[in-house]
Motif scaffolding. Sequence first.
Motif, PDB file in Angstrom:
ATOM      1  N   ILE A   4      42.067  47.768  37.806  1.00  0.00           N
ATOM      2  CA  ILE A   4      42.078  46.759  38.856  1.00  0.00           C
ATOM      3  C   ILE A   4      42.011  47.450  40.218  1.00  0.00           C
ATOM      4  O   ILE A   4      42.695  48.443  40.466  1.00  0.00           O
ATOM      5  N   GLU A   6      42.805  47.189  44.140  1.00  0.00           N
ATOM      6  CA  GLU A   6      43.551  46.483  45.172  1.00  0.00           C
ATOM      7  C   GLU A   6      42.703  46.508  46.441  1.00  0.00           C
ATOM      8  O   GLU A   6      42.444  47.568  47.006  1.00  0.00           O
ATOM      9  N   LYS A  10      43.852  41.101  47.455  1.00  0.00           N
ATOM     10  CA  LYS A  10      43.216  40.717  46.195  1.00  0.00           C
ATOM     11  C   LYS A  10      43.319  41.820  45.150  1.00  0.00           C
ATOM     12  O   LYS A  10      43.368  43.007  45.472  1.00  0.00           O
ATOM     13  N   ARG A  11      43.321  41.397  43.910  1.00  0.00           N
ATOM     14  CA  ARG A  11      43.237  42.309  42.765  1.00  0.00           C
ATOM     15  C   ARG A  11      41.934  41.988  42.044  1.00  0.00           C
ATOM     16  O   ARG A  11      41.753  40.881  41.535  1.00  0.00           O
ATOM     17  N   LYS A  13      38.875  42.734  39.280  1.00  0.00           N
ATOM     18  CA  LYS A  13      38.463  43.368  38.032  1.00  0.00           C
ATOM     19  C   LYS A  13      37.036  43.887  38.164  1.00  0.00           C
ATOM     20  O   LYS A  13      36.199  43.258  38.821  1.00  0.00           O
ATOM     21  N   TYR A  44      32.763  47.043  41.598  1.00  0.00           N
ATOM     22  CA  TYR A  44      33.503  45.918  42.162  1.00  0.00           C
ATOM     23  C   TYR A  44      32.591  45.249  43.190  1.00  0.00           C
ATOM     24  O   TYR A  44      32.283  45.830  44.226  1.00  0.00           O
TER      25      TYR A  44
END
Length: 244
Positions: A4, A6, A10-11, A13, A44
């Motif tokens: 994940i 950071e 927000k986190r 995936k 991401y």
Amino acid sequence: MEHILEFGTKRVKPNIRTLFDMKEVAYDREWLSGAGNIVLYYMYRELSLSKNDALTMREHGLRYDITVIPPRMLGREFVKTAGHYHPVVPGTGMTFPEIYEVLSGEAHYVMQKPEGNRIKDVVLVKASQGDKVIIPPGYGHLTINASNKVLKMANWVARDFESVYAPIKEMGGGAYFILENGIVKNSHYIEVPEIRALAPTNVREAGLQKNKEMYGLVRDMKKLEFLTKPQEYAWLFEEIYSSL
């Protein structure tokens, strides 16, 4: 482990790229024959620190991404991205450019310019933390992590196109492979020029200063207009890559 990211509050995936996703472009076929489907890197996409930032990005047709490539050997070859080309900007004869920033670690960016069924030019840019690297119109590219550090890099790019992976996949990889004992040409290409080394493109006029994170350009999006309207910024690409 989910890996994940950071990002602000927000986190996020990741989308994951595995070896079997890009086995066609691996150099060491003997090693590949006995390898499992290992994870190579993490992507991401469409990141923003606020709703206002996300809206600004959409209004300007851009997105901000982060990619994380842990150190790994693919047999004799350093870990790399799959490699791709960009499509043509509608109504022009130019492909979309892209801009990368090394957030941590080290990166080798290999760019190649096709002309018919040959490669006209190949450029290698070695970048370290804080460096910016522009992928100019007309060039395909891939990124190699040839270090023992985790490579974390960000990119700004036009949001409304799909990367073109097939040409590099069909040729078994990019024009060059970066191996632990040197750089070798890809024999599947009919003609490949010698690789040229260029410096990172830390261009103050475009807001691309070393060690100043380029996410901040979300507050000055005019400086990123060259990503969606490259036909109006020939001066920028000439300044950066004067011999392209």
